[in-house]
Design an enzyme around this catalytic site. Sequence first.
Site, PDB file in Angstrom:
ATOM      1  N   LYS A 116       0.818  -1.208   0.000  1.00  0.00           N
ATOM      2  CA  LYS A 116       0.000   0.000   0.000  1.00  0.00           C
ATOM      3  C   LYS A 116       0.852   1.257   0.000  1.00  0.00           C
ATOM      4  O   LYS A 116       0.487   2.257  -0.604  1.00  0.00           O
ATOM      5  CB  LYS A 116      -0.944   0.013   1.206  1.00  0.00           C
ATOM      6  CG  LYS A 116      -2.106  -0.939   1.038  1.00  0.00           C
ATOM      7  CD  LYS A 116      -3.249  -0.610   1.979  1.00  0.00           C
ATOM      8  CE  LYS A 116      -4.444  -1.499   1.680  1.00  0.00           C
ATOM      9  NZ  LYS A 116      -5.433  -1.501   2.748  1.00  0.00           N
ATOM     10  N   LYS A 203      -5.144  -9.733  -6.915  1.00  0.00           N
ATOM     11  CA  LYS A 203      -6.394 -10.036  -6.216  1.00  0.00           C
ATOM     12  C   LYS A 203      -7.498  -9.065  -6.626  1.00  0.00           C
ATOM     13  O   LYS A 203      -7.215  -7.912  -6.988  1.00  0.00           O
ATOM     14  CB  LYS A 203      -6.102 -10.083  -4.707  1.00  0.00           C
ATOM     15  CG  LYS A 203      -6.682  -9.066  -3.876  1.00  0.00           C
ATOM     16  CD  LYS A 203      -6.226  -9.104  -2.457  1.00  0.00           C
ATOM     17  CE  LYS A 203      -6.321  -7.646  -2.020  1.00  0.00           C
ATOM     18  NZ  LYS A 203      -6.244  -7.320  -0.672  1.00  0.00           N
ATOM     19  N   LYS A 206     -11.187  -3.445  -4.323  1.00  0.00           N
ATOM     20  CA  LYS A 206     -12.018  -2.237  -4.444  1.00  0.00           C
ATOM     21  C   LYS A 206     -11.209  -1.105  -5.060  1.00  0.00           C
ATOM     22  O   LYS A 206     -11.761  -0.190  -5.660  1.00  0.00           O
ATOM     23  CB  LYS A 206     -12.434  -1.745  -3.049  1.00  0.00           C
ATOM     24  CG  LYS A 206     -13.412  -2.596  -2.318  1.00  0.00           C
ATOM     25  CD  LYS A 206     -13.659  -1.989  -0.912  1.00  0.00           C
ATOM     26  CE  LYS A 206     -13.868  -3.080   0.110  1.00  0.00           C
ATOM     27  NZ  LYS A 206     -13.564  -2.712   1.482  1.00  0.00           N
TER      28      LYS A 206
END
Length: 339
Positions: A116, A203, A206
């Site tokens: 991230k 993966k 969102k």
Amino acid sequence: MSSNNKKRVFSGVQPTGSLHLGNYLGAIKNFVNLQNDFDCLYCIVDLHAITVWQNPEDLRANILDVASAYLACGIDPTKSTIFVQSAVPYHAELSWIFNCISRVGWLNRMTQFKEKAGKNKEKVSSGLYTYPNLMAADILLYLADLVPVGDDQKQHLELTRDIAQKFNNDYSKFGGKDFFPIPEPLIFEESSRVMSLRDGTKKMSKSETSSMTRIELRDENDLIIKKISKAKTDPFPIPESIGELDNRPEVKNLLNIFSSLSEEPILNILNNYSGKQFSDFKNDLSDLLINRLSPIRQELIKIDNDESFLREVLNDGAIKAKKKSEKNIKEIKKIIGLG
Ligand code: TYM
């Protein structure tokens, strides 16, 4: 363990955007199946969401959206506790305590932080770095035994177990011996990593910019058909054995989705479709998705029109969650010497 001797289950979902098939198959579907046998708490983890920037109006709407999704997917508020994390202040309080238990070396190993933060490591919030300590606080505040999650949360669960163990050891002479249970992850293999429809090595998420990479819970039937028909495959027919799927991540992903939705072993599905082209399989997969998701979508629409019901569920949930955790936070503070 809860007061009625049922094992306790805790899990959470971040209110950061439209929920998708990965959230459903990897987590929420399993939440529903657990609620008859366990004392379940299902949280909307808004404090986790603000570790990256959230527009306040969107955040407010997304919190309600996760609550609606929980209900629409079948979580029953008379059986499970559904609540918003920030409505129970002990989560934040315990996470500070865990900031002081958890080691910097442990946090430095977290792959999700590395992914991230990327090259922006110096500029991301410090909350993003200590995020797993808050997650440990969520789980351990309720002395939860089991945590149903997708595979991407496995490492955070290991850290939670390390924190529980360190607390129990450090304070063993002060009433902390075996205080926290060592929680077990509950990861259901074939649905634990639902991958992007466009790249079987990534993966389903969102945060991916293109919504064609994921099936969202609110997608209309036509859109589901379109997304599945455009889902990436390869030029080869469907194989006969599971071993032949090893270097075909997109095909494996579609078969995994089929298998978790139909609750049939992959081998049965391969038996039905091996040697065939993808068009038949994709048609059936779209039908299966529509069959499972359209009742959820209809329920979501119903709940959208009844915000007062939703707020009532969340208020009741917060009261129940506070009751289940108040004694624990008091005891934790006493063990440490904070009261
Ligand atoms: P979040 O909000 O990213 O995802 C919610 C749940 O959905 C699962 N999931 C997936 N499963 C399979 N395939 C995918 N593509 C996929 N994408 C998401 C996640 O594994 C998760 O179970 N840190 C957590 C939220 C959290 C939490 C907790 C979970 C906070 N505190 C305490 C359990 C216990 C998260 O970011 O989930």
